[in-house]
Scaffold this motif. Structure first.
Motif, PDB file in Angstrom:
ATOM      1  N   THR A  79       8.638  -3.500  -7.911  1.00 48.45           N
ATOM      2  CA  THR A  79       7.152  -3.110  -8.305  1.00 48.45           C
ATOM      3  C   THR A  79       6.685  -4.231  -8.188  1.00 48.45           C
ATOM      4  O   THR A  79       6.074  -5.279  -7.344  1.00 48.45           O
ATOM      5  CB  THR A  79       6.758  -2.161  -8.832  1.00 48.45           C
ATOM      6  OG1 THR A  79       7.175  -0.543  -8.373  1.00 48.45           O
ATOM      7  CG2 THR A  79       5.188  -2.301  -8.989  1.00 48.45           C
ATOM      8  N   THR A 119      -2.290   2.243 -10.855  1.00 50.64           N
ATOM      9  CA  THR A 119      -1.403   4.014  -9.856  1.00 50.64           C
ATOM     10  C   THR A 119      -2.170   5.134 -10.680  1.00 50.64           C
ATOM     11  O   THR A 119      -2.164   6.017 -10.047  1.00 50.64           O
ATOM     12  CB  THR A 119       0.136   4.399  -9.955  1.00 50.64           C
ATOM     13  OG1 THR A 119       0.645   3.894 -10.938  1.00 50.64           O
ATOM     14  CG2 THR A 119       0.286   2.482  -8.386  1.00 50.64           C
ATOM     15  N   SER A 155       0.245  -1.339   0.155  1.00 53.22           N
ATOM     16  CA  SER A 155       0.458   0.257  -0.087  1.00 53.22           C
ATOM     17  C   SER A 155       0.772   1.652   0.589  1.00 53.22           C
ATOM     18  O   SER A 155       0.471   1.954  -0.426  1.00 53.22           O
ATOM     19  CB  SER A 155      -1.143   0.604   1.022  1.00 53.22           C
ATOM     20  OG  SER A 155      -1.194  -0.815   1.879  1.00 53.22           O
ATOM     21  N   PHE A 188       1.860   1.865  -3.008  1.00 53.27           N
ATOM     22  CA  PHE A 188       1.158   1.632  -4.562  1.00 53.27           C
ATOM     23  C   PHE A 188       0.587   3.333  -4.356  1.00 53.27           C
ATOM     24  O   PHE A 188       0.336   4.410  -5.401  1.00 53.27           O
ATOM     25  CB  PHE A 188       0.174   1.165  -4.271  1.00 53.27           C
ATOM     26  CG  PHE A 188      -1.506   0.880  -5.797  1.00 53.27           C
ATOM     27  CD1 PHE A 188      -1.341   0.709  -6.816  1.00 53.27           C
ATOM     28  CD2 PHE A 188      -2.251   2.100  -4.924  1.00 53.27           C
ATOM     29  CE1 PHE A 188      -2.572   0.665  -7.074  1.00 53.27           C
ATOM     30  CE2 PHE A 188      -3.743   2.156  -5.971  1.00 53.27           C
ATOM     31  CZ  PHE A 188      -3.251   1.291  -7.036  1.00 53.27           C
TER      32      PHE A 188
END
Length: 184
Positions: A122, A148, A83, A86
Motif C-alpha cells: 500500500t 479507506t 484507485s 483504495f
C-alpha cells in the motif's frame, strides 16, 4: 486431501468469511457449518481451534487484498492502480467490519506477515501515485490508508440511514476526488 475434503474445506472457509463478516468473530461453528452445508464435525476437523479458523479467515481476506495491491503496482497508470487498491480496501473493510482490529489478536505470525506485506505494498502504491503527481502529496500513506475506513463507515447520521446500494461507492468516489492531485 481427497477432492471432496478439499471442496468441503473451501466451502467451510467461504462460509466462515461470510458468517464472520455478518455476525462478527463470535460466530458459532454450528452457524458456519449450516452456512457451508456441512456437518459441524467437518468444521471442527478442519479447524479444531477457533484461532485456526480466525487466522484462516483473516489470511484469506489479506491474500485477496495483497493480490489487489500487486495488480495496482503492475498497472501502467499510477492513479488507476491507486484507485483500484483504495476501492478494494474500502469495500473489503466495509464487508468485514471489525476484522481489521482483530489482526493482532487472532491472526498469529502468518497473518502478521501478510498484514505487513499489505502495508508495504500500500505504501508503495501511494508513493508511486504521489511521485507521478497523480495523488496529493500532503498526506502520508498511513492517512490515505485510514481514509479507506471512512469510505467503509456504515452507520446512520442524525437519523438518516445510508442508501445500502450505493453508500460505499459514493463515499469512495468522493474521497478519491479529494485525494487526486490538482482536484478533480
Amino acid at each position: 486431501m481427497r477432492a471432496d475434503a478439499q471442496r468441503n474445506a473451501a466451502r467451510v472457509l467461504a462460509a466462515a468469511r461470510r458468517a464472520v463478516a455478518s455476525a462478527g468473530l463470535d460466530v458459532s461453528y454450528h452457524e458456519i457449518a449450516r452456512e457451508a452445508g456441512v456437518g459441524v464435525g467437518t468444521v471442527y476437523r478442519r479447524y479444531p481451534e477457533r484461532g485456526q479458523l480466525m487466522a484462516a479467515v483473516l489470511g484469506d481476506i489479506l491474500a485477496e487484498l495483497i493480490d489487489t495491491a500487486h495488480r495496482a503496482l503492475d498497472c501502467d497508470d499510477a492513479w488507476e492502480g491507486f484507485s483500484s487498491l483504495f476501492t478494494g480496501l474500502a469495500l473489503r473493510t466495509a464487508q468485514n467490519a471489525g476484522l481489521s482490529g482483530s489482526l493482532d489478536q487472532h491472526g498469529g505470525p502468518a497473518v502478521a506477515e501478510q498484514r505487513d506485506q499489505l502495508l508495504d505494498l500500500t505504501r508503495r502504491v501511494v508513493e508511486r501515485a504521489q511521485r507521478e503527481g497523480r495523488l496529493r502529496r500532503d498526506l502520508s500513506w498511513q492517512v490515505v490508508l485510514q481514509l479507506t475506513g471512512a469510505a467503509a463507515a456504515q452507520g446512520c447520521v442524525l437519523g438518516l440511514e445510508p442508501d445500502p446500494a450505493h453508500r460505499h461507492h459514493r463515499a469512495v468516489t468522493v474521497l478519491l476526488d479529494g485525494l487526486r492531485a490538482g482536484g478533480r
